[in-house]
Motif scaffolding. Structure first.
Motif, PDB file in Angstrom:
ATOM      1  N   PHE A  75     -23.201  28.312 -13.216  1.00  0.00           N
ATOM      2  CA  PHE A  75     -21.748  28.428 -13.357  1.00  0.00           C
ATOM      3  C   PHE A  75     -21.378  29.325 -14.532  1.00  0.00           C
ATOM      4  CE2 PHE A  75     -18.042  26.873 -15.708  1.00  0.00           C
ATOM      5  CZ  PHE A  75     -17.032  27.117 -14.777  1.00  0.00           C
ATOM      6  N   LEU A  76     -22.040  29.098 -15.678  1.00  0.00           N
ATOM      7  CA  LEU A  76     -21.761  29.905 -16.867  1.00  0.00           C
ATOM      8  C   LEU A  76     -22.052  31.377 -16.607  1.00  0.00           C
ATOM      9  CD1 LEU A  76     -20.980  29.949 -19.892  1.00  0.00           C
ATOM     10  CD2 LEU A  76     -23.406  29.583 -20.415  1.00  0.00           C
ATOM     11  N   ASP A  77     -23.133  31.656 -15.885  1.00  0.00           N
ATOM     12  CA  ASP A  77     -23.524  33.033 -15.594  1.00  0.00           C
ATOM     13  C   ASP A  77     -22.465  33.734 -14.750  1.00  0.00           C
ATOM     14  OD1 ASP A  77     -25.551  35.196 -15.550  1.00  0.00           O
ATOM     15  OD2 ASP A  77     -25.598  34.763 -13.406  1.00  0.00           O
ATOM     16  N   ILE A  78     -21.977  33.069 -13.701  1.00  0.00           N
ATOM     17  CA  ILE A  78     -20.964  33.670 -12.844  1.00  0.00           C
ATOM     18  C   ILE A  78     -19.667  33.902 -13.619  1.00  0.00           C
ATOM     19  CG2 ILE A  78     -19.466  33.252 -10.857  1.00  0.00           C
ATOM     20  CD1 ILE A  78     -22.241  34.088 -10.081  1.00  0.00           C
ATOM     21  N   ALA A  79     -19.264  32.906 -14.410  1.00  0.00           N
ATOM     22  CA  ALA A  79     -18.031  33.044 -15.194  1.00  0.00           C
ATOM     23  C   ALA A  79     -18.142  34.204 -16.180  1.00  0.00           C
ATOM     24  CB  ALA A  79     -17.743  31.741 -15.941  1.00  0.00           C
ATOM     25  N   ALA A  80     -19.296  34.340 -16.818  1.00  0.00           N
ATOM     26  CA  ALA A  80     -19.502  35.430 -17.774  1.00  0.00           C
ATOM     27  C   ALA A  80     -19.486  36.783 -17.072  1.00  0.00           C
ATOM     28  CB  ALA A  80     -20.821  35.232 -18.517  1.00  0.00           C
ATOM     29  N   ASP A  81     -20.128  36.869 -15.913  1.00  0.00           N
ATOM     30  CA  ASP A  81     -20.145  38.132 -15.168  1.00  0.00           C
ATOM     31  C   ASP A  81     -18.735  38.580 -14.804  1.00  0.00           C
ATOM     32  OD1 ASP A  81     -22.864  38.375 -15.280  1.00  0.00           O
ATOM     33  OD2 ASP A  81     -23.239  37.725 -13.223  1.00  0.00           O
ATOM     34  N   PHE A  82     -17.941  37.665 -14.263  1.00  0.00           N
ATOM     35  CA  PHE A  82     -16.589  38.032 -13.857  1.00  0.00           C
ATOM     36  C   PHE A  82     -15.756  38.459 -15.066  1.00  0.00           C
ATOM     37  CE2 PHE A  82     -17.709  36.660  -9.821  1.00  0.00           C
ATOM     38  CZ  PHE A  82     -16.658  36.753  -8.920  1.00  0.00           C
ATOM     39  N   LEU A 124     -35.793  33.765 -17.324  1.00  0.00           N
ATOM     40  CA  LEU A 124     -36.188  32.816 -18.363  1.00  0.00           C
ATOM     41  C   LEU A 124     -35.989  31.380 -17.891  1.00  0.00           C
ATOM     42  CD1 LEU A 124     -37.197  32.267 -21.209  1.00  0.00           C
ATOM     43  CD2 LEU A 124     -34.830  32.475 -22.027  1.00  0.00           C
ATOM     44  N   ALA A 125     -34.874  31.130 -17.190  1.00  0.00           N
ATOM     45  CA  ALA A 125     -34.623  29.779 -16.666  1.00  0.00           C
ATOM     46  C   ALA A 125     -35.703  29.385 -15.659  1.00  0.00           C
ATOM     47  CB  ALA A 125     -33.245  29.718 -16.025  1.00  0.00           C
ATOM     48  N   ARG A 126     -36.076  30.317 -14.781  1.00  0.00           N
ATOM     49  CA  ARG A 126     -37.122  30.009 -13.788  1.00  0.00           C
ATOM     50  C   ARG A 126     -38.466  29.794 -14.461  1.00  0.00           C
ATOM     51  NH1 ARG A 126     -33.852  33.625 -10.907  1.00  0.00           N
ATOM     52  NH2 ARG A 126     -35.004  35.459 -11.621  1.00  0.00           N
ATOM     53  N   ARG A 127     -38.744  30.541 -15.519  1.00  0.00           N
ATOM     54  CA  ARG A 127     -40.000  30.370 -16.253  1.00  0.00           C
ATOM     55  C   ARG A 127     -40.051  28.986 -16.899  1.00  0.00           C
ATOM     56  NH1 ARG A 127     -43.824  33.703 -18.785  1.00  0.00           N
ATOM     57  NH2 ARG A 127     -44.682  32.797 -20.699  1.00  0.00           N
ATOM     58  N   ARG A 128     -38.931  28.553 -17.454  1.00  0.00           N
ATOM     59  CA  ARG A 128     -38.887  27.229 -18.081  1.00  0.00           C
ATOM     60  C   ARG A 128     -39.049  26.126 -17.036  1.00  0.00           C
ATOM     61  NH1 ARG A 128     -35.729  27.862 -23.143  1.00  0.00           N
ATOM     62  NH2 ARG A 128     -36.933  29.486 -24.208  1.00  0.00           N
ATOM     63  N   ALA A 179     -40.590  40.445 -19.605  1.00  0.00           N
ATOM     64  CA  ALA A 179     -39.665  40.402 -20.746  1.00  0.00           C
ATOM     65  C   ALA A 179     -39.245  38.962 -21.049  1.00  0.00           C
ATOM     66  CB  ALA A 179     -38.434  41.258 -20.447  1.00  0.00           C
ATOM     67  N   ALA A 180     -39.047  38.159 -20.005  1.00  0.00           N
ATOM     68  CA  ALA A 180     -38.702  36.750 -20.219  1.00  0.00           C
ATOM     69  C   ALA A 180     -39.829  36.025 -20.930  1.00  0.00           C
ATOM     70  CB  ALA A 180     -38.391  36.081 -18.879  1.00  0.00           C
ATOM     71  N   GLY A 181     -41.084  36.400 -20.635  1.00  0.00           N
ATOM     72  CA  GLY A 181     -42.209  35.798 -21.326  1.00  0.00           C
ATOM     73  C   GLY A 181     -42.195  36.115 -22.815  1.00  0.00           C
ATOM     74  N   VAL A 182     -41.822  37.345 -23.156  1.00  0.00           N
ATOM     75  CA  VAL A 182     -41.729  37.723 -24.568  1.00  0.00           C
ATOM     76  C   VAL A 182     -40.616  36.951 -25.267  1.00  0.00           C
ATOM     77  CG1 VAL A 182     -41.235  39.632 -26.150  1.00  0.00           C
ATOM     78  CG2 VAL A 182     -42.677  40.023 -24.135  1.00  0.00           C
ATOM     79  N   LEU A 183     -39.517  36.719 -24.546  1.00  0.00           N
ATOM     80  CA  LEU A 183     -38.358  36.031 -25.131  1.00  0.00           C
ATOM     81  C   LEU A 183     -38.488  34.515 -25.105  1.00  0.00           C
ATOM     82  CD1 LEU A 183     -35.439  38.113 -23.598  1.00  0.00           C
ATOM     83  CD2 LEU A 183     -36.144  38.093 -25.997  1.00  0.00           C
ATOM     84  N   ASP A 184     -39.523  34.006 -24.464  1.00  0.00           N
ATOM     85  CA  ASP A 184     -39.641  32.554 -24.279  1.00  0.00           C
ATOM     86  C   ASP A 184     -40.026  31.873 -25.588  1.00  0.00           C
ATOM     87  OD1 ASP A 184     -39.747  30.061 -23.241  1.00  0.00           O
ATOM     88  OD2 ASP A 184     -41.396  30.421 -21.845  1.00  0.00           O
ATOM     89  N   ARG A 185     -39.011  31.648 -26.405  1.00  0.00           N
ATOM     90  CA  ARG A 185     -39.159  30.974 -27.691  1.00  0.00           C
ATOM     91  C   ARG A 185     -38.179  29.810 -27.739  1.00  0.00           C
ATOM     92  NH1 ARG A 185     -42.697  33.911 -27.122  1.00  0.00           N
ATOM     93  NH2 ARG A 185     -43.571  35.498 -28.520  1.00  0.00           N
ATOM     94  N   LEU A 200     -31.821  38.803 -17.745  1.00  0.00           N
ATOM     95  CA  LEU A 200     -32.946  38.034 -18.283  1.00  0.00           C
ATOM     96  C   LEU A 200     -32.718  36.532 -18.283  1.00  0.00           C
ATOM     97  CD1 LEU A 200     -33.896  40.334 -21.283  1.00  0.00           C
ATOM     98  CD2 LEU A 200     -35.395  39.735 -19.376  1.00  0.00           C
ATOM     99  N   ASP A 201     -31.470  36.089 -18.198  1.00  0.00           N
ATOM    100  CA  ASP A 201     -31.243  34.643 -18.277  1.00  0.00           C
ATOM    101  C   ASP A 201     -31.851  33.912 -17.083  1.00  0.00           C
ATOM    102  OD1 ASP A 201     -29.387  35.470 -16.402  1.00  0.00           O
ATOM    103  OD2 ASP A 201     -27.620  34.822 -17.531  1.00  0.00           O
ATOM    104  N   GLY A 202     -31.761  34.503 -15.896  1.00  0.00           N
ATOM    105  CA  GLY A 202     -32.329  33.874 -14.709  1.00  0.00           C
ATOM    106  C   GLY A 202     -33.851  33.770 -14.753  1.00  0.00           C
TER     107      GLY A 202
END
Length: 223
Positions: free
Chosen positions: A97-104, A71-75, A17-23, A67-69
């Motif tokens: 940091f942004l990911d953890i803050a958003a999750d909480f 995609l980041a690893r793919r980049r 899915a990250a490959g499909v979103l990799d734009r 999916l953010d993780g």
């Protein structure tokens, strides 16, 4: 408890899915922010008793978060392939940091939203307040451990931005419980009582494990 199994099972599908979103216009941070926005709107829907929209928005929010993780690893992999001199570049600490803050933020907002939504139908808010308390203790525990572990050489490397201590209540269980609240809101109060107990046990487990782990020499820091 289920996070390692879930990551293993979902690694392939999320990678594809990250490959499909990799734009160019889709970035990991934008996915994180999208997940945050969807989760907050979903919490508002839950507060209004709109359980089907709340469920859909919650699941979409968690999909974006998942999916953010990848995609980041793919980049990063693409960057390393293009320029060998970049080998060893660490993950984006800002993105982590942004990911953890958003999750909480999403987790807390959704508990409040569900609590408000079911309270209008006669359910008690008390178990949801207890869930929030146990979330606070649980989150504070593993964030404190991660910070100290980084400084003392007890880092736990499982591919995530922080050093996570495993427990009974992890991200996968949280997604399932919040989903159950939307599917069977007439049982949400009972589920919240049980979930508060599970998260409390998980927090206790993390406190004991983290304390013992940090007392060991750094060379044997991984549990």
């Amino acid at each position: 408890m289920l996070d390692s199994t879930a990551r293993r099972l979902l690694q392939g599908p999320l990678g594809r899915a990250a490959g499909v979103l990799d734009r160019p216009h889709v970035t990991p941070d934008r996915l994180t922010i999208a997940g945050l926005a969807l989760g907050l709107v979903g919490a508002g829907a839950a507060a209004g008793g709109l359980w089907a929209p709340a469920l859909a928005l919650w699941l979409l929010s968690r999909a974006a978060d998942g999916l953010d993780g990848p995609l980041a690893r793919r980049r990063r992999t693409a960057l390393h392939s293009e320029n060998a001199a970049q080998r060893g570049v660490p993950p984006s600490e800002a993105g982590g940091f942004l990911d953890i803050a958003a999750d909480f933020t999403v987790y807390g907002a959704f508990v409040v939203g569900v609590g408000v939504g079911v309270s209008t139908e006669g359910a008690s808010l008390l178990p949801f307040l207890l869930v929030m308390l146990t979330y606070y203790v649980n989150g504070s525990t593993f964030l404190a451990f991660s910070s100290i572990a980084e400084r003392t050489g007890h880092h736990i490397d499982d591919g995530r931005s922080l050093s996570f201590l495993g427990g009974l209540a992890e991200g996968t269980e949280t997604v399932l419980v919040h989903t159950a609240w939307c599917l069977v809101p007439f049982w949400a109060e009972q589920i919240a009582w049980a979930w508060a107990a599970v998260v409390a046990l998980s927090a206790t487990q993390r406190i004991i494990t983290g304390y013992r782990l940090l007392r060991r020499p750094a060379a044997s820091g991984r549990p």
